[in-house]
Motif scaffolding. Structure first.
Motif, PDB file in Angstrom:
ATOM      1  N   VAL A  61       0.872  -1.173   0.000  1.00 53.23           N
ATOM      2  CA  VAL A  61       0.000   0.000   0.000  1.00 53.23           C
ATOM      3  C   VAL A  61       0.913   1.229   0.000  1.00 53.23           C
ATOM      4  O   VAL A  61       1.459   1.601   1.039  1.00 53.23           O
ATOM      5  CB  VAL A  61      -0.941   0.005   1.225  1.00 53.23           C
ATOM      6  CG1 VAL A  61      -1.823   1.244   1.200  1.00 53.23           C
ATOM      7  CG2 VAL A  61      -1.793  -1.261   1.263  1.00 53.23           C
ATOM      8  N   PRO A  62       1.116   1.860  -1.165  1.00 49.55           N
ATOM      9  CA  PRO A  62       2.080   2.956  -1.271  1.00 49.55           C
ATOM     10  C   PRO A  62       1.833   4.109  -0.293  1.00 49.55           C
ATOM     11  O   PRO A  62       2.782   4.729   0.175  1.00 49.55           O
ATOM     12  CB  PRO A  62       1.917   3.431  -2.723  1.00 49.55           C
ATOM     13  CG  PRO A  62       1.368   2.255  -3.439  1.00 49.55           C
ATOM     14  CD  PRO A  62       0.494   1.543  -2.451  1.00 49.55           C
ATOM     15  N   SER A  63       0.589   4.394   0.027  1.00 50.02           N
ATOM     16  CA  SER A  63       0.287   5.502   0.938  1.00 50.02           C
ATOM     17  C   SER A  63       0.900   5.316   2.313  1.00 50.02           C
ATOM     18  O   SER A  63       1.060   6.272   3.057  1.00 50.02           O
ATOM     19  CB  SER A  63      -1.225   5.651   1.116  1.00 50.02           C
ATOM     20  OG  SER A  63      -1.839   5.926  -0.102  1.00 50.02           O
ATOM     21  N   PHE A  64       1.228   4.088   2.660  1.00 51.35           N
ATOM     22  CA  PHE A  64       1.749   3.802   3.990  1.00 51.35           C
ATOM     23  C   PHE A  64       3.277   3.805   4.035  1.00 51.35           C
ATOM     24  O   PHE A  64       3.870   3.363   5.001  1.00 51.35           O
ATOM     25  CB  PHE A  64       1.196   2.479   4.508  1.00 51.35           C
ATOM     26  CG  PHE A  64      -0.298   2.478   4.701  1.00 51.35           C
ATOM     27  CD1 PHE A  64      -1.014   3.656   4.886  1.00 51.35           C
ATOM     28  CD2 PHE A  64      -1.001   1.296   4.680  1.00 51.35           C
ATOM     29  CE1 PHE A  64      -2.390   3.656   5.055  1.00 51.35           C
ATOM     30  CE2 PHE A  64      -2.377   1.272   4.859  1.00 51.35           C
ATOM     31  CZ  PHE A  64      -3.069   2.463   5.046  1.00 51.35           C
ATOM     32  N   GLY A  65       3.915   4.330   3.001  1.00 49.64           N
ATOM     33  CA  GLY A  65       5.362   4.422   2.976  1.00 49.64           C
ATOM     34  C   GLY A  65       5.998   3.054   2.904  1.00 49.64           C
ATOM     35  O   GLY A  65       5.761   2.226   3.767  1.00 49.64           O
ATOM     36  N   VAL A  66       6.777   2.816   1.910  1.00 47.20           N
ATOM     37  CA  VAL A  66       7.323   1.482   1.691  1.00 47.20           C
ATOM     38  C   VAL A  66       8.835   1.487   1.922  1.00 47.20           C
ATOM     39  O   VAL A  66       9.561   2.270   1.318  1.00 47.20           O
ATOM     40  CB  VAL A  66       6.995   0.990   0.262  1.00 47.20           C
ATOM     41  CG1 VAL A  66       7.503  -0.413   0.052  1.00 47.20           C
ATOM     42  CG2 VAL A  66       5.490   1.065   0.011  1.00 47.20           C
ATOM     43  N   SER A  67       9.278   0.602   2.797  1.00 47.46           N
ATOM     44  CA  SER A  67      10.705   0.454   3.082  1.00 47.46           C
ATOM     45  C   SER A  67      11.358  -0.347   1.952  1.00 47.46           C
ATOM     46  O   SER A  67      10.656  -0.951   1.139  1.00 47.46           O
ATOM     47  CB  SER A  67      10.896  -0.263   4.419  1.00 47.46           C
ATOM     48  OG  SER A  67      10.595  -1.642   4.277  1.00 47.46           O
TER      49      SER A  67
END
Length: 174
Positions: free
Chosen positions: A73-79
């Motif tokens: 989910v890109p909105s949740f910031g991806v490590s």
């Protein structure tokens, strides 16, 4: 910063719809955490289809839910490892400490002075549906929040997005 703005707007839209903050975790009838509070934000970040496919009465890593929670989910910031860096910091007196039925009136420091979400260091990233709380050290929050970074991005309860610099921060101020 734009992804965090979208999440901040989603948080405020959730509050408008439900008259309370997003819960830290979606729990079963016995109070056991099943899914992260980020799951409750999915319909507000244009992820209705994903939200509708999850079973809210099963853990995030159940056989059924895991087929969806492996998605990004890109909105949740991806490590770099594909995990969510969007975390709700839990420490005494924080928005996420204690009761899940919080409202803006419960915020004693004012909405412009209260962090509700942080893009955590990559080592603190988790699956976006994992309800494990991000417990911040009371004695050394700088270590937990900044990790090895010199700057972090945070969302304040008033909806603003801020960059905090390690060089201008202290454990007490944070």
């Amino acid at each position: 910063a734009n992804q965090l703005r979208q999440t901040s707007l989603a948080f405020h839209n959730y509050v408008s719809a439900h008259r309370a903050f997003v819960p830290r975790a979606i729990k079963d009838a016995d109070g056991r955490p099943l899914l992260s509070g980020r799951v409750a934000l999915l319909p507000f970040v244009e992820q209705n289809l994903l939200y509708d496919q999850l079973r809210m009465d099963e853990p995030w890593d159940s056989e059924h839910n895991s087929q969806f929670t492996s998605l990004v989910v890109p909105s949740f910031g991806v490590s770099p490892s594909g995990q969510s860096m969007l975390r709700f910091p839990v420490f005494p007196g924080s928005v996420w400490d204690g009761d899940d039925k919080k409202r803006f009136s419960d915020c004693s420091d004012g909405t412009s002075n209260t962090i509700f979400a942080i893009y955590a260091p990559p080592e603190a990233a988790v699956n976006w549906a994992d309800p494990k709380p991000w417990t911040i050290s009371k004695n050394n929050p700088m270590r937990d929040v900044f990790g090895d970074r010199d700057e972090i991005t945070v969302a304040m309860l008033d909806g603003s997005i801020r960059k905090l610099k390690r060089s201008k921060m202290s454990n007490e101020k944070l």
